[in-house]
Write a protein that holds these residues in place. Structure first.
Motif, PDB file in Angstrom:
ATOM      1  N   GLU A 360     -25.466   5.449  -6.133  1.00 15.39           N
ATOM      2  CA  GLU A 360     -26.242   6.379  -6.949  1.00 15.39           C
ATOM      3  C   GLU A 360     -26.717   7.579  -6.139  1.00 15.39           C
ATOM      4  OE1 GLU A 360     -26.736   3.153  -7.003  1.00 15.39           O
ATOM      5  OE2 GLU A 360     -26.710   2.429  -9.067  1.00 15.39           O
ATOM      6  N   GLY A 361     -26.413   8.772  -6.654  1.00 12.92           N
ATOM      7  CA  GLY A 361     -26.850   9.990  -5.994  1.00 12.92           C
ATOM      8  C   GLY A 361     -26.048  10.371  -4.773  1.00 12.92           C
ATOM      9  N   ALA A 362     -25.035   9.579  -4.415  1.00 12.49           N
ATOM     10  CA  ALA A 362     -24.241   9.852  -3.220  1.00 12.49           C
ATOM     11  C   ALA A 362     -23.229  10.956  -3.497  1.00 12.49           C
ATOM     12  CB  ALA A 362     -23.527   8.588  -2.759  1.00 12.49           C
ATOM     13  N   ALA A 363     -22.797  11.621  -2.437  1.00 13.44           N
ATOM     14  CA  ALA A 363     -21.822  12.701  -2.533  1.00 13.44           C
ATOM     15  C   ALA A 363     -20.757  12.491  -1.464  1.00 13.44           C
ATOM     16  CB  ALA A 363     -22.529  14.042  -2.325  1.00 13.44           C
ATOM     17  N   PRO A 364     -19.663  13.227  -1.529  1.00 13.46           N
ATOM     18  CA  PRO A 364     -18.658  13.116  -0.468  1.00 13.46           C
ATOM     19  C   PRO A 364     -19.266  13.452   0.885  1.00 13.46           C
ATOM     20  CG  PRO A 364     -17.786  14.335  -2.333  1.00 13.46           C
ATOM     21  CD  PRO A 364     -19.259  14.161  -2.586  1.00 13.46           C
ATOM     22  N   PRO A 365     -18.831  12.816   1.972  1.00 12.01           N
ATOM     23  CA  PRO A 365     -19.354  13.152   3.301  1.00 12.01           C
ATOM     24  C   PRO A 365     -19.046  14.609   3.643  1.00 12.01           C
ATOM     25  CG  PRO A 365     -17.420  11.727   3.462  1.00 12.01           C
ATOM     26  CD  PRO A 365     -17.804  11.764   2.023  1.00 12.01           C
ATOM     27  N   GLN A 366     -19.972  15.262   4.332  1.00  6.46           N
ATOM     28  CA  GLN A 366     -19.795  16.680   4.653  1.00  6.46           C
ATOM     29  C   GLN A 366     -18.644  16.917   5.615  1.00  6.46           C
ATOM     30  OE1 GLN A 366     -23.567  18.254   5.950  1.00  6.46           O
ATOM     31  NE2 GLN A 366     -24.461  18.174   3.897  1.00  6.46           N
ATOM     32  N   ASP A 367     -18.476  16.023   6.587  1.00 10.32           N
ATOM     33  CA  ASP A 367     -17.378  16.156   7.534  1.00 10.32           C
ATOM     34  C   ASP A 367     -16.690  14.811   7.659  1.00 10.32           C
ATOM     35  OD1 ASP A 367     -15.577  16.709   9.497  1.00 10.32           O
ATOM     36  OD2 ASP A 367     -17.058  17.028  11.085  1.00 10.32           O
ATOM     37  N   ALA A 368     -15.491  14.710   7.082  1.00 13.85           N
ATOM     38  CA  ALA A 368     -14.786  13.431   7.044  1.00 13.85           C
ATOM     39  C   ALA A 368     -13.694  13.325   8.098  1.00 13.85           C
ATOM     40  CB  ALA A 368     -14.169  13.231   5.658  1.00 13.85           C
ATOM     41  N   SER A 369     -13.582  14.320   8.972  1.00 13.81           N
ATOM     42  CA  SER A 369     -12.458  14.330   9.920  1.00 13.81           C
ATOM     43  C   SER A 369     -12.435  13.089  10.804  1.00 13.81           C
ATOM     44  CB  SER A 369     -12.530  15.595  10.785  1.00 13.81           C
ATOM     45  OG  SER A 369     -13.777  15.677  11.462  1.00 13.81           O
ATOM     46  N   ARG A 370     -13.593  12.558  11.118  1.00 13.17           N
ATOM     47  CA  ARG A 370     -13.667  11.356  11.966  1.00 13.17           C
ATOM     48  C   ARG A 370     -13.072  10.139  11.281  1.00 13.17           C
ATOM     49  NH1 ARG A 370     -16.048   8.100  15.631  1.00 13.17           N
ATOM     50  NH2 ARG A 370     -17.411   6.421  14.892  1.00 13.17           N
ATOM     51  N   TYR A 371     -13.078  10.123   9.949  1.00 12.98           N
ATOM     52  CA  TYR A 371     -12.694   8.929   9.197  1.00 12.98           C
ATOM     53  C   TYR A 371     -11.229   8.913   8.780  1.00 12.98           C
ATOM     54  CZ  TYR A 371     -17.732   9.573   8.531  1.00 12.98           C
ATOM     55  OH  TYR A 371     -19.056   9.820   8.726  1.00 12.98           O
ATOM     56  N   LEU A 372     -10.592  10.076   8.721  1.00 14.54           N
ATOM     57  CA  LEU A 372      -9.259  10.177   8.147  1.00 14.54           C
ATOM     58  C   LEU A 372      -8.236   9.413   8.976  1.00 14.54           C
ATOM     59  CD1 LEU A 372      -9.231  13.982   7.232  1.00 14.54           C
ATOM     60  CD2 LEU A 372     -10.072  12.043   5.879  1.00 14.54           C
ATOM     61  N   GLY A 373      -7.280   8.792   8.279  1.00 19.31           N
ATOM     62  CA  GLY A 373      -6.222   8.062   8.956  1.00 19.31           C
ATOM     63  C   GLY A 373      -5.961   6.721   8.320  1.00 19.31           C
ATOM     64  N   THR A 374      -5.140   5.930   8.983  1.00 20.51           N
ATOM     65  CA  THR A 374      -4.730   4.622   8.461  1.00 20.51           C
ATOM     66  C   THR A 374      -5.277   3.513   9.346  1.00 20.51           C
ATOM     67  OG1 THR A 374      -2.716   5.526   7.474  1.00 20.51           O
ATOM     68  CG2 THR A 374      -2.760   3.161   7.876  1.00 20.51           C
ATOM     69  N   TYR A 375      -5.840   2.490   8.706  1.00 18.74           N
ATOM     70  CA  TYR A 375      -6.391   1.318   9.388  1.00 18.74           C
ATOM     71  C   TYR A 375      -5.686   0.084   8.842  1.00 18.74           C
ATOM     72  CZ  TYR A 375     -10.046   4.789  10.241  1.00 18.74           C
ATOM     73  OH  TYR A 375     -10.723   5.919  10.589  1.00 18.74           O
ATOM     74  N   SER A 376      -5.349  -0.858   9.715  1.00 16.18           N
ATOM     75  CA  SER A 376      -4.494  -1.953   9.271  1.00 16.18           C
ATOM     76  C   SER A 376      -4.956  -3.304   9.812  1.00 16.18           C
ATOM     77  CB  SER A 376      -3.054  -1.697   9.730  1.00 16.18           C
ATOM     78  OG  SER A 376      -2.175  -2.681   9.231  1.00 16.18           O
ATOM     79  N   SER A 377      -4.714  -4.340   9.017  1.00 15.81           N
ATOM     80  CA  SER A 377      -4.893  -5.732   9.429  1.00 15.81           C
ATOM     81  C   SER A 377      -3.762  -6.528   8.804  1.00 15.81           C
ATOM     82  CB  SER A 377      -6.252  -6.272   8.972  1.00 15.81           C
ATOM     83  OG  SER A 377      -6.257  -6.493   7.569  1.00 15.81           O
ATOM     84  N   SER A 378      -3.821  -7.847   8.941  1.00 14.36           N
ATOM     85  CA  SER A 378      -2.769  -8.688   8.371  1.00 14.36           C
ATOM     86  C   SER A 378      -2.855  -8.781   6.861  1.00 14.36           C
ATOM     87  CB  SER A 378      -2.833 -10.094   8.974  1.00 14.36           C
ATOM     88  OG  SER A 378      -4.078 -10.709   8.678  1.00 14.36           O
ATOM     89  N   VAL A 379      -3.988  -8.370   6.275  1.00 14.86           N
ATOM     90  CA  VAL A 379      -4.140  -8.492   4.818  1.00 14.86           C
ATOM     91  C   VAL A 379      -4.342  -7.159   4.107  1.00 14.86           C
ATOM     92  CG1 VAL A 379      -4.933 -10.874   4.825  1.00 14.86           C
ATOM     93  CG2 VAL A 379      -6.585  -9.031   5.109  1.00 14.86           C
TER      94      VAL A 379
END
Length: 461
Positions: A360-379
Motif C-alpha cells: 500500500e502506497g508503494a512506488a517503483p524504486p527510484q534507482d533500480a540499477s543495482r537490482y536488474l539481472g537474472t538470479y537462479s536456483s534449482s527451483v
C-alpha cells in the motif's frame, strides 16, 4: 468462563464458517494454555470422498518436522555422542557439496539454523527403502555452495536431511524408527504417522490445490519422497499430539514419564543463532530448529509447514505457557491462520500478530540499477528488468520441484518497500507479498544475491 473456554466456544461456532470463507476444505486446531488443551475440527479430509475432519484426523505438519529432527539430534548432544560445533564430516565422512573445502567446514549447528551455505531445495526420489536418506545425502555432491558456511541465512531443506542422516548413523537405525522410539513412545503420542503405512490406520487428510480461482482439488500424491522425511516430507499427526510435543519443550524437556530432552538443550534450541533479513513470515531470527518472532507483547517461537496441498502453522509463547497450531489441507489458509492465531495470541498471551507485508502506497524504486539481472536456483530463475516508464518487473520461471508442484511462469511488478527490499505489487497464490531482498555486491555495484527466504545467486555476468 475462562479465556480458554471462550476460545473453545468461539472455535466450535466459527471454524466451519471460516473454512467456507477462505475455501479451505478441512482443518483442525489445538490450543494449550496453562497445561490445558482444547481442540476443534471442521470440513472434509478430501473433497473427493467427503470424509469429515475431526479432532483425531491426521494432517501433514510439513517443515514443522525440522523441530522434531533437531530434537532427535539434541538428544544425542545430551548423551555426549554429538557435538554441535563439530564438522558434519566427523559423523558423515562421505558428505560433500560442490565446494569440497567449504563443505568440510560446515558444522552440525549450521545445519540446524540454515546457515550452511549450500543450496537447499534439492528433492530426489531415492526409493522407499531404509537407505533412502543415505542415498539422498550422497547426491548432494553437485549442489552449489552459495556462500561461506555461517555467513548468512538461507532456508535449507536439504540441510535437515543431512541432519537426519547424522541421527541415523549415530542411532544405527532409520529416521522413522528414531522418531518412534525417541519421541512418539516417550511422549505417549497415539495419533501420529511417520509415513503412509501408519497414516492409513487413521483418518488422514489429503492435500488440495487450486488453479485460477477453481475449487480446491485433491493432489495426485499424498507426500513427497521418503528421502526428505527429516526435512518434512512425511510426518503427519493430529494437532493435540503436536502440542504434546510442544508441551515437552515448554516443560523443560520433561515428558509423561521423565526427561525426553535436557532443560539445557530445550533452552539452547530457543536461543538466537542468526538474525534474518526482512523475509515476511519466516521470523526475525532462528534458533536451533525453531524460528523466533519478535512480536508486540513478547517473543514467540514456532515453525510453519507447506507439504503438498496442505499448510501447517505452529506458534508457542514459552513465557506465557501458550501454544496454538492449525493444520489445513488446502484452499487459502493464510487468512484463516491470521483470524485464529490473531485472536488466540491476543487473548491468551497478550501478543499481537503483525500484519503481513503489503505494498500500500508503494512506488517503483527510484534507482533500480543495482537490482536488474537474472538470479537462479534449482527451483526458480528470476529476471528483474526495468521498462521505459521506470517500473521494475520480475519474471519468475519455475524449475525442478517448482514445476512438479504446479508453479507457473509469472510476471509481477516490484515496488519499493524497505531499503534494498522490494515487494510484489500483486500477491502470490497464498495471498502473500513476499519481500525480495537484494543483498551483497557482485563487484560491479549490483546485488550479488536475491533473498526470498532462500538465496538465489546472480546468474548473469
Amino acid at each position: 468462563m475462562s479465556r480458554l473456554d471462550e476460545i473453545d466456544a468461539w472455535l466450535v461456532e466459527r471454524l466451519p464458517q471460516l473454512l467456507v470463507e477462505h475455501r479451505v476444505p478441512g482443518a483442525a486446531v489445538a490450543v494449550s494454555s496453562g497445561g490445558e488443551v482444547i481442540d476443534a475440527a471442521a470440513g472434509v479430509l478430501s473433497t473427493a470422498t467427503g470424509v469429515e475432519a475431526n479432532t483425531d484426523s491426521l494432517f501433514h505438519i510439513g517443515s514443522i518436522t525440522k523441530v522434531w529432527t533437531t530434537t532427535l539430534a539434541m538428544q544425542l548432544v545430551d548423551e555426549g555422542t554429538l557435538d554441535l560445533d563439530a564438522a558434519v564430516l566427523t559423523y558423515l565422512p562421505e558428505f560433500r557439496t560442490s565446494d569440497s573445502a567449504a563443505g568440510a567446514r560446515i558444522t552440525v549447528r549450521q545445519l540446524m539454523c540454515h546457515v550452511s551455505g549450500f543450496e537447499g531445495d534439492l528433492f530426489s526420489d531415492t526409493g522407499t527403502g531404509d537407505d533412502c536418506v543415505e542415498k539422498h545425502v550422497a547426491r548432494l555432491t553437485e549442489v552449489p555452495q552459495l556462500f561461506e558456511p555461517g555467513e548468512m541465512f538461507s532456508y535449507n531443506n536439504a540441510a535437515f536431511n543431512v541432519l537426519g542422516r547424522v541421527v541415523e548413523v549415530l542411532r544405527n537405525r532409520p529416521y522413522d524408527e528414531c522418531l518412534r522410539e525417541y519421541l512418539f513412545t516417550p511422549l505417549h503420542l497415539t495419533h501420529v504417522a511417520a509415513g503412509p503405512y501408519e497414516a492409513i490406520l487413521h483418518r488422514a487428510a489429503v492435500g488440495h490445490i487450486q488453479r485460477d480461482g477453481d475449487e480446491p482439488q485433491p493432489t495426485p500424491v499424498w507426500a513427497l519422497e521418503r528421502s526428505a522425511a527429516p526435512a518434512g516430507a512425511m510426518l503427519a499427526m493430529r494437532p493435540r499430539d503436536l502440542l504434546a510435543f510442544v508441551r515437552m519443550h515448554t516443560n523443560g524437556g520433561a515428558g509423561p514419564e521423565g526427561q525426553v530432552l535436557s532443560a539445557a538443550s530445550v533452552k539452547a534450541m530457543q536461543q538466537r543463532q542468526v538474525e534474518l533479513p526482512d523475509t515476511g513470515r519466516l521470523g526475525d531470527a532462528w534458533g536451533l530448529g525453531w524460528a523466533i518472532f519478535d512480536l508486540p507483547g513478547g517473543q514467540v517461537i514456532g515453525h510453519d509447514g507447506s507439504p503438498i496441498g496442505q499448510a501447517a502453522f505452529l506458534r508457542v509463547v514459552p513465557g506465557r505457557d501458550v501454544a496454538v497450531t492449525l493444520l489445513t489441507n488446502g484452499g487459502n489458509p493464510l487468512p484463516l491462520y491470521a483470524d485464529i492465531f490473531g485472536r488466540v495470541l491476543r487473548e491468551l498471551a497478550d501478543v499481537e500478530l503483525p500484519a503481513s507485508p503489503a505494498p500500500e502506497g508503494a512506488a517503483p524504486p527510484q534507482d533500480a540499477s543495482r537490482y536488474l539481472g537474472t538470479y537462479s536456483s534449482s527451483v526458480w530463475e528470476i529476471t528483474v528488468t526495468r521498462d521505459d516508464d521506470g517500473r521494475v518487473w520480475m519474471r519468475r520461471v519455475p524449475k525442478g520441484l517448482a514445476i512438479e508442484i504446479g508453479k507457473r511462469i509469472e510476471r509481477v511488478e516490484l515496488l519499493a518497500w524497505r531499503g534494498d527490499t522490494l515487494v510484489p505489487a500483486t500477491p502470490d497464490e497464498r495471498g502473500l507479498h513476499i519481500p525480495h531482498g537484494f543483498i551483497g555486491d557482485d563487484g560491479a555495484g549490483r546485488a550479488r544475491y536475491l533473498h526470498i527466504g532462500r538465496i538465489l545467486r546472480r546468474a548473469d555476468a
